[in-house]
Design a protein around this motif. Structure first.
Motif, short mmCIF file in Angstrom:
data_model
loop_
_atom_site.label_atom_id
_atom_site.label_comp_id
_atom_site.label_asym_id
_atom_site.label_seq_id
_atom_site.Cartn_x
_atom_site.Cartn_y
_atom_site.Cartn_z
N THR A 106 33.47 47.41 48.74
CA THR A 106 33.25 46.30 47.82
C THR A 106 32.76 45.05 48.54
OG1 THR A 106 35.50 45.46 48.02
CG2 THR A 106 35.11 47.14 46.34
N PHE A 155 39.84 42.88 36.77
CA PHE A 155 40.58 43.97 37.42
C PHE A 155 41.00 45.04 36.42
CE2 PHE A 155 45.05 45.37 37.86
CZ PHE A 155 44.90 46.30 38.87
N TYR A 193 34.04 43.81 42.11
CA TYR A 193 35.01 44.90 42.29
C TYR A 193 34.32 46.24 42.57
CZ TYR A 193 39.16 42.32 40.74
OH TYR A 193 40.22 41.45 40.64
N THR A 201 41.80 49.18 44.23
CA THR A 201 41.61 48.17 43.19
C THR A 201 42.77 47.18 43.17
OG1 THR A 201 42.63 49.59 41.50
CG2 THR A 201 40.25 49.72 41.75
#
Length: 507
Positions: free
Chosen positions: A45, A74, A238, A266
């Protein structure tokens, strides 16, 4: 012709599918552990670069509630990561979206899903190469070369070539390098946030600084258009954690570890982004002058604009300021490498099942990496980067923004594929939640993001270019998907076995 003939031979390319196992494509098995997979997922990322290039624009759109946007973006990423993890447990194939969407909705949909990954990765490689080239010069004090299109492009091409070579040489050297590059990024980002927050709470931050508030974590009172723009930007930063799934066939416990790595990645990313965004907003404020994050002059590189002020001018501060430049450089370089990995393995999988020419499935006998797929990814990325730079840097900038549409397309497709594949095998409440509801919500969210992006980017006032009165970002994004559709039709004419469903592993 022999390759085409073998590509259409369904007997050779259609073994039975085994639950929880992948068809052996010749990659090195057991090369990566869970932690290495997490490192690949996070580094893909490019956290330092993503924050540097995006946070300022998010603040301009939503002000002090930028951390709330990080939390909001998110949610769909976590939902899609859940979908990836569930699909990977059933069929850990390095083709990821291509394989799973083809299984769920048919070969044509799967082919377009695979193309979405390829197109997004090739486009973003141009930006990563440009950043790596520019920061490489700045790191050694050659600012004049960093401003030169010619020299920056030359350095960017060298970066792509170097990272392509490293990916060619094997998955283990790639993973070891990623450990080092990510460690530099995280140390510098933690130091940046710590210095900024200590200054804020100690009362030594510059004028315009703000005291952090819990209200920054909730997106209330924002205009819909501003929130939409900010979320589109945040979703982009992300993107990349799915690289951990693309190396699933080279991972210890391929059915479980890659999915866990994606979900953990994540979660780590939302922590990094939220903390750094809070620290940055608090230290610099949202004013439109000086170091304020509302100042558009700072938006393209927030970390560089604030580095000297945050770290100070003592010896430690100067060291960290230099490391800040290095972190953005290593971030872009790491992401360049981890962008090549999933694309090469995606095209390997497509070729193994007859969706691309057989040569793309070749594996190096010693390094056990995709040879033709890796080299072609590097060559096409260089050609795209140089070609767009020669045409117009404005077109290059718009093409990078357009990747958001492609991300939403193939992430959303994966969410829907998960819900569809498991719809008839839900044996518990947990299955209903993890295999149906959460992936479906993620798919719907990404579909909404895609539609909003189309509306936003079609506006001729958005971006740097227009084509026949339509925004250039929209043209690049939709045009990329249409190009994939044309290539799919052409391949269907040459080797139709895949599109008849004859070459995928049988249920």
């Amino acid at each position: 012709m022999s390759e085409l003939a073998s590509s259409s031979d369904s007997t050779a390319l259609a073994p039975p599918r085994v639950e929880g196992a992948a068809v052996d494509k010749g990659l090195r098995r057991g090369a990566l552990g869970l932690v290495s997979s997490i490192v690949l997922g996070v580094s893909s990322t490019a956290p330092a670069y993503a924050l540097a290039a995006t946070l300022g624009f998010v603040v301009i759109a939503v002000g002090v509630q930028a951390p709330a946007v990080m939390l909001l973006a998110f949610v769909p990423m976590w939902l899609i990561a859940v979908a990836y993890a569930q699909l990977n447990r059933r069929e850990p194939d390095c083709g990821t979206t291509f394989t799973w969407a083809a299984r769920a909705f048919g070969p044509r949909t799967g082919w377009m899903g695979g193309w979405g990954i390829i197109a997004a990765d090739v486009i973003v490689m141009a930006n990563l190469a440009q950043i790596a080239g520019s920061y490489g010069y700045r790191l050694v004090g050659l600012d004049s070369l960093a401003e030169s299109t010619l020299w920056t492009t030359l350095a960017g091409v060298c970066w792509i070539a170097l990272m392509t070579w490293l990916c060619y040489r094997g998955i283990e050297p790639t993973a070891r390098l990623q450990w080092v590059l990510l460690a530099i990024e995280l140390v510098v980002l933690v130091a940046f946030a710590a210095y900024a927050l200590v200054a804020v709470y100690g009362g030594t931050a510059p004028a315009g600084s703000l005291m952090p508030s819990l209200t920054w974590l909730w997106p209330s009172g924002l205009e819909w258009s501003s929130l939409t723009e900010a979320v589109l930007l945040a979703v982009f930063i992300y993107w990349g954690w799915d690289s951990a799934l693309a190396v699933n066939e080279e991972t210890i416990d391929p059915a479980r570890s890659p999915g866990r790595a994606a979900i953990i990645s994540t979660v780590l990313l939302v922590g990094i982004y939220t903390v750094v965004s809070i620290a940055t907003v608090a230290f610099a404020g949202v004013g439109t002058e000086g170091i304020g994050l509302g100042n558009e002059a700072n938006a393209e590189d927030v970390l560089a604009a604030l580095g000297a002020t945050v770290f100070g001018d003592d010896l430690a501060g100067r060291v960290f300021e230099t490391l800040l430049l290095l972190s953005v450089l290593t971030s872009a370089a790491a992401c360049t490498q981890t962008t090549i990995l999933p694309t090469a393995r995606g095209t390997l999988s497509m070729a193994a099942y007859g969706a691309l020419p057989e040569r793309f499935a070749r594996i190096h006998p010693r390094y056990l990496t995709p040879t033709v797929s890796t080299v072609w990814m590097g060559v096409v990325s260089i050609a795209f980067y140089v070609g767009l730079t020669l045409v117009s840097e404005n077109v290059l900038q718009d093409s990078i923004v357009a990747t958001g549409m492609l991300i939403a397309f193939y992430y959303g497709l994966t969410g829907f594929a998960c819900a569809w594949q498991f719809r008839r095998s839900l044996r518990s409440a947990r299955d209903v939640l993890m295999r149906l509801l959460l992936p479906l919500l993620g798919g719907v969210f990404m579909l909404v993001v895609f539609v909003l992006a189309c509306v936003e980017y079609a506006d001729p006032a958005y971006g740097y270019t227009t084509v026949l009165g339509v925004g250039g970002v929209f043209v690049v994004g939709v045009g990329s998907l249409l190009l994939g559709l044309l290539l799919m039709v052409a391949w269907n004419l040459v080797a139709p076995a895949f599109f008849r469903g004859e070459t995928m592993p049988r249920e």
